[in-house]
Motif scaffolding. Structure first.
Motif, PDB file in Angstrom:
ATOM      1  N   LEU B 122      56.007  38.115  17.448  1.00 34.91           N
ATOM      2  CA  LEU B 122      56.089  38.420  16.016  1.00 34.91           C
ATOM      3  C   LEU B 122      55.109  37.544  15.240  1.00 34.91           C
ATOM      4  N   LEU B 146      51.082  41.598   4.286  1.00 31.98           N
ATOM      5  CA  LEU B 146      52.201  41.935   3.397  1.00 31.98           C
ATOM      6  C   LEU B 146      52.887  43.223   3.849  1.00 31.98           C
ATOM      7  N   LEU B 148      52.784  44.638   6.798  1.00 36.49           N
ATOM      8  CA  LEU B 148      53.379  44.453   8.124  1.00 36.49           C
ATOM      9  C   LEU B 148      54.721  43.722   8.007  1.00 36.49           C
ATOM     10  N   ALA B 149      54.770  42.722   7.131  1.00 37.36           N
ATOM     11  CA  ALA B 149      56.019  41.972   6.942  1.00 37.36           C
ATOM     12  C   ALA B 149      57.090  42.869   6.323  1.00 37.36           C
ATOM     13  N   ARG B 150      56.697  43.675   5.354  1.00 38.56           N
ATOM     14  CA  ARG B 150      57.680  44.575   4.746  1.00 38.56           C
ATOM     15  C   ARG B 150      58.199  45.575   5.770  1.00 38.56           C
ATOM     16  N   GLY B 152      58.412  45.171   8.979  1.00 37.78           N
ATOM     17  CA  GLY B 152      59.167  44.563  10.069  1.00 37.78           C
ATOM     18  C   GLY B 152      60.444  43.863   9.663  1.00 37.78           C
ATOM     19  N   GLY B 153      60.571  43.506   8.406  1.00 37.98           N
ATOM     20  CA  GLY B 153      61.627  42.597   7.980  1.00 37.98           C
ATOM     21  C   GLY B 153      62.943  43.234   7.588  1.00 37.98           C
ATOM     22  N   ARG B 154      63.671  42.512   6.743  1.00 41.54           N
ATOM     23  CA  ARG B 154      65.047  42.899   6.403  1.00 41.54           C
ATOM     24  C   ARG B 154      65.123  44.255   5.701  1.00 41.54           C
ATOM     25  N   ALA B 158      63.916  45.284  11.026  1.00 45.23           N
ATOM     26  CA  ALA B 158      65.040  44.386  11.335  1.00 45.23           C
ATOM     27  C   ALA B 158      66.290  44.806  10.557  1.00 45.23           C
ATOM     28  N   GLY B 159      66.097  45.195   9.309  1.00 43.74           N
ATOM     29  CA  GLY B 159      67.227  45.671   8.525  1.00 43.74           C
ATOM     30  C   GLY B 159      67.828  46.940   9.119  1.00 43.74           C
ATOM     31  N   GLN B 161      67.743  47.792  12.295  1.00 46.36           N
ATOM     32  CA  GLN B 161      68.451  47.437  13.535  1.00 46.36           C
ATOM     33  C   GLN B 161      69.830  46.880  13.218  1.00 46.36           C
ATOM     34  N   MET B 162      69.883  46.097  12.151  1.00 42.82           N
ATOM     35  CA  MET B 162      71.171  45.543  11.734  1.00 42.82           C
ATOM     36  C   MET B 162      72.131  46.673  11.358  1.00 42.82           C
TER      37      MET B 162
END
Lengths: 306, 306
Positions: B122, B146, B148-150, B152-154, B158-159, B161-162
């Motif tokens: 990551l 920016l 890529l982070a949006r 991949g993130g919450r 990742a959000g 997957q949660m």
């Protein structure tokens, strides 16, 4: 020293709400709905000296960057630090139940949530530095992202953690701690701990678009600061055990962690600690009194009692 | 279709050595020394359709960006995708032993190594996009980081997957899968799967410094492509079970995963799949024949047999 601690605490008092805002915690003190958000808040908010973001702010100030303009970068670094704690605490890693007196994330929530919360904190750190609100110049934002990634990744913190596990003997058939030289331990800790402090120190000149000489000096300061911080940590572990448990060897040493006191002894480690503080001051010399606060940070890292 | 698969395979044949080079694998086929590096290579190299990086390259081409100039961004996305697979496979998550017929990272190595290898992949993704070699313009590099982070993130992968774990009933006392509406499932999958495909499509206009209209169109295409990919995946799971196990309900459905076939039935899901492919084509319409390859990618995502 007390004056420095007061200033550190005051700054932490301003970093805390900035972190809360970036995590989406509303004014009412509640985190945004959602288990992932809650776990991220649990991992980050409510404690910690905030020494890394303090150094970002103090180093930025040295180069004329006001605290408001350095705060997002400071918070991004703290989020990256907190992600590493969440993953380090997992059962497969250090298997810790408590952190700063609170249940660790996988204890307060569960392992899957802790893994994803760590992943999301790491990703959020990059989202923050890459955002135009962090700096008007894309070169600066990309520069921050690059340095942060180098500090956190396989050649920095994550690589150092991997070497730390290897030093414990995790990946050998015997499971016995490896015999490391002083040089091995120092290299490991420069990655595991030093890389993030180095980023903290270098972020200032990056934000200020200072030249490579300033960056190099601040990198030298950050590395020395990180070394002082880690040796002090290992000495505290030894001393805590000596008084609390009545034995000479520290918990970390017992766990097979690679520490300088374990390899060269307590007296020699104290000597290296003093050397690291002197090195930090030497790196700052050219800045004179303007770098007094960063010098105090190095002395604090070395002399703190927890 | 066959022509497209040939082109996909050819491109994958160029992506593979680029990934290996970024991971530090030398020409001799061996990874750099070190368990962490080996685990990262194990996670990334030797398989996969490489559809996400293919889309980066094809979308970049549409905006006049040559493959060489898009390759690093394409690889960064694939590394981010692979990190998510490593962490998803962990015992605390989906607990999978095999991936593409090979032992998963925590099986081939161990859990701690898998956690750190995922973290490092990551982080490496951001190191790559932020590096000046990826693009000469810092605004472009920061823009890629920016997005890529949006993705991949919450609020992205990742959000999603949660939410996926929550849908399984992981966090309720009963442990029974939640009852989700079609809208819930689609929102979840747009995050879990769609966000990375959207990044793949948008990276092209970002690299080309195209305007917001082009970015919006490509975002629409990428989201539709991701939706098609995920529905096709869920339908394949249903069909695989129907033939192999002689039962109608799929493995993922049995595990309580949120899938469209489970919520609205197979026929209706096929209908939504066709709708997603049509939406992908509609988004590309203004580009005419120049976007033929991206249209083919959407049809491939929908019609693939594995």
């Amino acid at each position: 020293m007390q004056e420095f601690e007061l200033q550190l605490a005051e700054t932490a008092g301003r970093i805390e709400p900035a972190l809360a805002a970036l995590l989406g915690r509303s004014g009412s003190g509640e985190c945004e709905a959602g288990r992932l958000q809650e776990a991220m808040c649990h991992a980050v908010l409510g404690g910690g000296k905030r020494l890394r973001p303090f150094v970002v702010i103090a180093a930025a100030d040295l180069f004329g960057v006001p605290e408001e303009a350095a705060m997002r970068t400071a918070c991004a670094l703290e989020l990256l630090h907190c992600y590493s704690l969440v993953h380090d605490d997992l059962p497969a890693m250090d298997d810790d139940d408590l952190r700063r007196g609170q249940p660790t994330v996988h204890r307060a929530f569960d392992e899957a949530t802790a893994i994803l919360a760590g992943d999301s904190l790491l990703t959020l750190a990059f989202e923050i530095v890459a955002d135009p609100r962090t700096h008007g110049d894309g070169e600066v934002r990309a520069g921050l992202a690059l340095e942060l990634a180098r500090a956190g990744g396989r050649t920095g913190m994550a690589g150092g953690q991997m070497r730390d596990l290897a030093a414990e003997g995790r990946f050998t058939a015997s499971g016995r701690p490896l015999r490391l030289s002083e040089q091995d331990v120092t290299a490991l800790q420069d990655m595991k701990t030093g890389a993030l402090f180095q980023f903290a120190a270098v972020a200032g000149p990056i934000l200020a678009r200072a030249g490579s000489e300033d960056r190099d000096r601040m990198a030298r300061y950050g590395a020395a600061l990180g070394r002082a911080f880690q040796i002090a940590d290992d000495l505290l572990d030894e001393e805590a055990d000596a008084s609390e448990l009545g034995k000479a060897a520290g918990k970390d040493r017992a766990a097979g962690k690679a520490t300088l006191p374990a390899v060269i002894g307590i007296e020699a480690a104290r000597d290296r600690l003093a050397g690291a503080v002197a090195e930090a001051h030497a790196a700052l010399e050219v800045y004179g009194e303007r770098a007094a606060l960063l010098g105090a940070a190095a002395r604090f890292a070395a002399a703190r009692r927890k």
